[in-house]
Design an enzyme around this catalytic site. Structure first.
Site, PDB file in Angstrom:
ATOM      1  N   ASP A   1      68.991  41.160  23.506  1.00 51.30           N
ATOM      2  CA  ASP A   1      70.165  42.017  23.467  1.00 51.30           C
ATOM      3  C   ASP A   1      70.820  41.999  22.087  1.00 51.30           C
ATOM      4  O   ASP A   1      71.420  41.006  21.689  1.00 51.30           O
ATOM      5  CB  ASP A   1      71.150  41.528  24.532  1.00 51.30           C
TER       6      ASP A   1
ATOM      7  N   ASN B   1      74.807  35.203  22.438  1.00 51.83           N
ATOM      8  CA  ASN B   1      74.498  33.919  23.079  1.00 51.83           C
ATOM      9  C   ASN B   1      73.159  33.930  23.791  1.00 51.83           C
ATOM     10  O   ASN B   1      72.758  34.949  24.362  1.00 51.83           O
ATOM     11  CB  ASN B   1      75.577  33.556  24.112  1.00 51.83           C
TER      12      ASN B   1
ATOM     13  N   TRP C   1      71.478  32.146  27.011  1.00 51.86           N
ATOM     14  CA  TRP C   1      71.748  31.333  28.190  1.00 51.86           C
ATOM     15  C   TRP C   1      70.732  31.652  29.287  1.00 51.86           C
ATOM     16  O   TRP C   1      70.167  32.746  29.350  1.00 51.86           O
ATOM     17  CB  TRP C   1      73.174  31.514  28.699  1.00 51.86           C
TER      18      TRP C   1
ATOM     19  N   TYR D   1      81.405  39.290  32.544  1.00 51.07           N
ATOM     20  CA  TYR D   1      80.645  40.536  32.518  1.00 51.07           C
ATOM     21  C   TYR D   1      81.392  41.600  33.301  1.00 51.07           C
ATOM     22  O   TYR D   1      82.234  41.307  34.145  1.00 51.07           O
ATOM     23  CB  TYR D   1      79.254  40.322  33.121  1.00 51.07           C
TER      24      TYR D   1
ATOM     25  N   ASP E   1      72.401  49.222  20.171  1.00 56.10           N
ATOM     26  CA  ASP E   1      72.449  48.154  21.166  1.00 56.10           C
ATOM     27  C   ASP E   1      71.286  48.250  22.146  1.00 56.10           C
ATOM     28  O   ASP E   1      71.250  49.148  22.998  1.00 56.10           O
ATOM     29  CB  ASP E   1      73.783  48.235  21.916  1.00 56.10           C
TER      30      ASP E   1
END
Length: 382
Positions: A92, A97, A99, A135, A275
């Protein structure tokens, strides 16, 4: 001289270019529909796509609305730990981050995904730092730790990453990926965690401080992210370099948006974020309304006649003096019935309009994300 040559060869062998294949998986929308949950999900999880870039629209945590993945998902495999534990992650460029779920996660979303077990890794190092990311359709909480992360042929030692303990909601439960690997800048990383690509650069693990992305339109295969290199066989013509306007997301300045030579949005210039974690093309409601009126999308439902697709014009994104057209076959989503691939976002920014160039745009252009020179490059896919 012989020893200098040997040392040079060793140094070169440690600077890698690696290509990670991305799979285009079943969409979250399709999974929810098959389980009879789509209608309830859409009713219970309203979201604003802009909250990914402006967390104050959601809450104080970094925000990334996973409902953007409902129409398309591109994910690849990495491993964490020694011996390696494998995970499917979304690569992304709109977050920073890394995770994955952990064995300590009690949420239903974790039961059908791979979970990292620290006790099974000899290279695991714990920290006392927590991690919380909100989110648009849920959230994750957990903690940060260090371990070896392998991505393709690159072995990234002492990489900080998040281990989830809670993942409320159904978005994660019905997604085919386990976690997320963010490729944006350190300035937007939650809890100040060093992003994976920054660690690669700091450790000299890539031959160039850039990565490139190709998203295939094929159902399953062909897509990839390449760390440290550019594959010229996947694009035609030359790369068009565009300077970044901010070092947070991969943000650039756009000149205008036109159809049939007529400016229909971004008339005074605007900002755009490239993106890979957003499926659609998003922009201010006024511009989106102009576009949807132009292409004949119905008010409110953004439905459109599939038969009209062949007669609709390109939408042209004018960036840095160059035209980047996107055809109707790309911006109209055909999933049995046809709908617009545009989405409205309205956010107050000091720099004016904000647009998000998601996967609909990226499938048309090979994209190079250059950290060494803070720029991106676009070239038409071959």
């Amino acid at each position: 001289m012989k020893w200098l040559l040997l040392l040079s060869l060793v140094a070169l062998s440690q600077c890698r270019v690696t290509k990670v294949s991305l799979k285009k998986g079943k969409s979250l929308r399709q999974n929810l529909k098959e389980h009879g949950l789509l209608k309830d999900f859409l009713r219970n999880h309203p979201y604003n796509v802009a909250s990914k870039y402006f967390p104050n629209l959601s809450n104080e945590f970094a925000s990334e609305p996973l409902t953007n993945y409902m129409d398309m998902e591109y994910y690849g495999t990495i491993s964490i730990g020694t011996p390696p534990q494998e995970f499917s992650v979304l690569f992304d460029t709109g977050s920073s981050n890394l995770w994955v779920p952990s064995v300590y996660c009690s949420s239903t979303s974790c039961t059908n995904h791979n979970k990292f077990n620290p006790s099974d890794s000899s290279t695991y190092e714990a920290t006392n730092e927590s991690l919380s990311i909100q989110y648009g359709s849920g959230s994750m909480t957990g903690f940060l730790a260090y371990d070896t992360v392998q991505i393709g042929g690159i072995v990234d030692t002492k990489q900080i990453f998040g281990l989830s303990e809670t993942e409320p909601g159904t978005a994660f439960e019905y997604s085919e990926f386990d976690g997320i690997l963010g490729l944006a800048f350190p300035s937007i990383a939650s809890s100040g965690a060093t992003p994976v690509f920054d660690n690669m650069m700091n450790e000299g693990l890539v031959s160039q401080d850039l990565f490139s992305v190709y998203l295939s339109s094929d159902e399953q295969s062909g897509s990839f992210v390449m760390f440290g290199g550019i594959d010229s066989s996947y694009y035609s013509g030359s790369l068009n370099w565009i300077p970044l306007s901010a070092e947070t997301y991969w943000e650039i300045t756009m000149d205008s948006i036109t159809m049939n030579g007529e400016t229909i949005a971004c008339s005074s210039g605007c900002q755009a974020i490239i993106d890979t974690g957003t499926s659609l093309l998003a922009g201010p409601s006024t511009g989106i309304s102009n576009i949807e009126s132009y292409i004949g999308a119905s008010d409110g439902t953004v439905r459109i006649s599939c038969s009209a697709m062949s007669s609709l014009p390109n939408i042209v994104f004018n960036i840095n003096g160059i035209e980047f057209p996107v055809p109707a076959s790309a911006y109209i989503i055909d999933s049995g019935s046809c709908s617009s691939g545009f989405e409205s976002i309205d956010v107050p920014t000091s720099s004016g309009e904000l647009w998000i160039l998601g996967d609909i745009f990226i499938r048309q252009y090979y994209v190079v994300f250059d950290r060494a020179n803070n720029q991106v490059a676009l070239a038409s896919v071959a």
